[in-house]
Enzyme design. Structure first.
Site, PDB file in Angstrom:
ATOM      1  N   PRO A   1       0.816  -1.217   0.000  1.00  0.00           N
ATOM      2  CA  PRO A   1       0.000   0.000   0.000  1.00  0.00           C
ATOM      3  C   PRO A   1       0.849   1.266   0.000  1.00  0.00           C
ATOM      4  O   PRO A   1       1.874   1.339   0.679  1.00  0.00           O
ATOM      5  CB  PRO A   1      -0.810  -0.127   1.296  1.00  0.00           C
ATOM      6  CG  PRO A   1      -0.893  -1.599   1.527  1.00  0.00           C
ATOM      7  CD  PRO A   1       0.405  -2.156   1.050  1.00  0.00           C
ATOM      8  N   CYS A   2       0.416   2.247  -0.766  1.00  0.00           N
ATOM      9  CA  CYS A   2       1.225   3.456  -0.953  1.00  0.00           C
ATOM     10  C   CYS A   2       1.160   4.414   0.215  1.00  0.00           C
ATOM     11  O   CYS A   2       1.954   5.338   0.305  1.00  0.00           O
ATOM     12  CB  CYS A   2       0.788   4.192  -2.217  1.00  0.00           C
ATOM     13  SG  CYS A   2      -0.897   4.839  -2.122  1.00  0.00           S
ATOM     14  N   GLN A   3       0.233   4.207   1.159  1.00  0.00           N
ATOM     15  CA  GLN A   3       0.087   5.162   2.259  1.00  0.00           C
ATOM     16  C   GLN A   3       1.388   5.336   3.036  1.00  0.00           C
ATOM     17  O   GLN A   3       1.708   6.416   3.510  1.00  0.00           O
ATOM     18  CB  GLN A   3      -1.011   4.705   3.226  1.00  0.00           C
ATOM     19  CG  GLN A   3      -2.407   4.826   2.655  1.00  0.00           C
ATOM     20  CD  GLN A   3      -2.837   3.578   1.911  1.00  0.00           C
ATOM     21  OE1 GLN A   3      -2.004   2.802   1.464  1.00  0.00           O
ATOM     22  NE2 GLN A   3      -4.134   3.379   1.767  1.00  0.00           N
TER      23      GLN A   3
END
Length: 427
Positions: A79-81
């Site tokens: 996930p890019c978060q």
């Protein structure tokens, strides 16, 4: 070489499916979400699916599950978060070494596959840490540290026959150096003359992807239903495959006011373009909302590829001809999933915040729309897999030729040396 794939951060399995279509065996998957795991298991019954937060899996557990049935390809879309690029207001971008990306690296370090492939949002290529380092440079260097040659590129889904404008950053790490591990373009967008001129097939449009699905209005359809018309083009024939019925084709239960709002919109218009009396109301109020988002509920052009199918696409797009949002199956078609691929879990869920307030956290899973929108388009994944397999086979052939060539040179040197010694003795 036969690809044996482990999919980390697997979601519903679009990345895995693309490799499977290229002839790969699926060793397994690691995924935290319950409903996504249900979907993966249903569609890939041969794979070992570990439902777990990857950060809670010990090295010993990963080796226990996959050490004896070791994959030679590890896929993943952390996930890019954790990279702080989704939130533009975040003034403290995190180092990917302190994010879920490190778990991807850990799996590679433990299992030592021939290939590791990571996909992520294209903006990652511009993201920097607080110290000014490019995040993508850190990712490349971390992969190099564990023994890989690494290249990255932003790929466009329409280049591979996916009827959707969708860019993704793909990072490919290989044990043997490959000059260009990325697949060449196979499709073009445009008119008949365009693709005849360049000798490539035309990428399907939105309407060419979904026009054969049963025609349903808002509040109609069901999770399983028969086809009502034959396929109208090759894309539809391919995605239907051997499917005898349509799954996940249930329209949302729109209110009559929302249907009226959609009816006022033409192609290209969104909620911000509708008459004032049809604009959204404030929650639990009869007052007009002062927040109208331009990207919400935009009616798509049928004769163009669709815009990016995101995790929340049920509220992003309006059907080109019907006064409703897309169904999950229409989204799956646009993502290039075959009709035989069934998505489990609920079609939609309310926000996590609301679930938390109502004590319904057991429903806080990835719904069908989320699973579809989060996935790597299988046809794009398939293009990556087929090209990479060819590259690896070519490198293997070159390596064999080099070894044989060296052996030949060695034999020639021995022969020359023998002849020289014989001549000296006779003299």
């Amino acid at each position: 070489m036969k690809f044996r794939v482990l999919d980390t951060f697997a979601g519903a399995g679009g990345f895995s499916l693309g490799f499977q279509l290229a002839g790969a065996d699926l060793v397994g998957a690691i995924e935290i979400d319950s409903w996504a795991c249900d979907t993966f298991r249903y569609n890939h019954p041969e794979a070992k699916v570990i439902q777990s937060d990857i950060t809670s899996l010990t090295d010993e557990e990963i080796l226990f599950h996959f050490g004896n049935d070791r994959p030679n390809v590890v896929l993943g879309g952390p996930p890019c978060q954790g990279f702080s690029i989704c939130n533009k207001n975040n003034g403290d971008p995190k180092d990917p070494r302190n994010s879920l990306f490190e778990e991807f690296i850990r799996v590679g370090r433990l299992l030592d596959p021939e290939v590791m492939i990571m996909e992520n949002v294209p903006n990652l290529i511009k993201a920097k840490t607080e110290s000014g380092e490019l995040v993508v440079d850190i990712i490349v260097n971390e992969l190099k540290k564990i023994g890989y040659f690494v290249k990255y590129k932003i790929l466009e889904a329409t280049d591979y026959g996916v009827p959707q404008i969708r860019k993704r950053l793909v990072v490919i790490a290989t044990k043997k150096e490959i000059s260009d591990p990325f697949p060449p373009k196979t499709h073009v967008i445009g008119e008949q003359s365009d693709f005849l001129r360049v000798g490539m097939p035309k990428c399907p449009t939105l309407w060419e992807a979904i026009s054969d699905l049963p025609e349903i209005e808002a509040r109609q359809g069901s999770e399983v239903q028969p086809y009502t018309k034959p396929p109208e083009n090759q894309y539809q024939k391919t995605l239907r495959g051997k499917s005898s019925q349509v799954h996940n084709h249930k329209a949302m239960n729109h209110s009559s006011r929302l249907v009226e709002r959609f009816a006022s919109m033409v192609w290209g218009q969104s909620t911000s373009d509708v008459p004032d009396h049809l604009k959204p109301l404030k929650r639990n109020s009869t007052e007009m909302s002062d927040k109208v988002y331009d990207q919400n509920n935009r009616r798509m052009f049928p004769h163009k590829p669709c815009h990016t199918i995101a995790a929340s696409f049920y509220a992003n797009f309006v059907h080109p001809h019907k006064n409703r949002n897309f169904t999950a199956r229409e989204g799956a078609r646009i993502q290039s999933f075959p009709d035989t691929y069934v998505f489990l879990g609920k079609p939609t869920v309310v926000s996590k915040k609301l679930l938390g307030r109502e004590g319904r956290t057991d429903e806080s899973y990835l719904c069908q729309y989320n699973q579809i929108g989060n996935a790597v388009p299988p046809l794009m994944a398939n293009a990556i897999a087929e090209h990479l397999l060819k590259c690896i086979e070519d490198v293997a052939c070159l390596s064999t030729e080099t070894i044989l060539s060296k052996k030949k040179i060695t034999k020639q040197n021995i022969l020359v040396e023998y002849q020289k010694n014989t001549l000296q003795k006779s003299a």
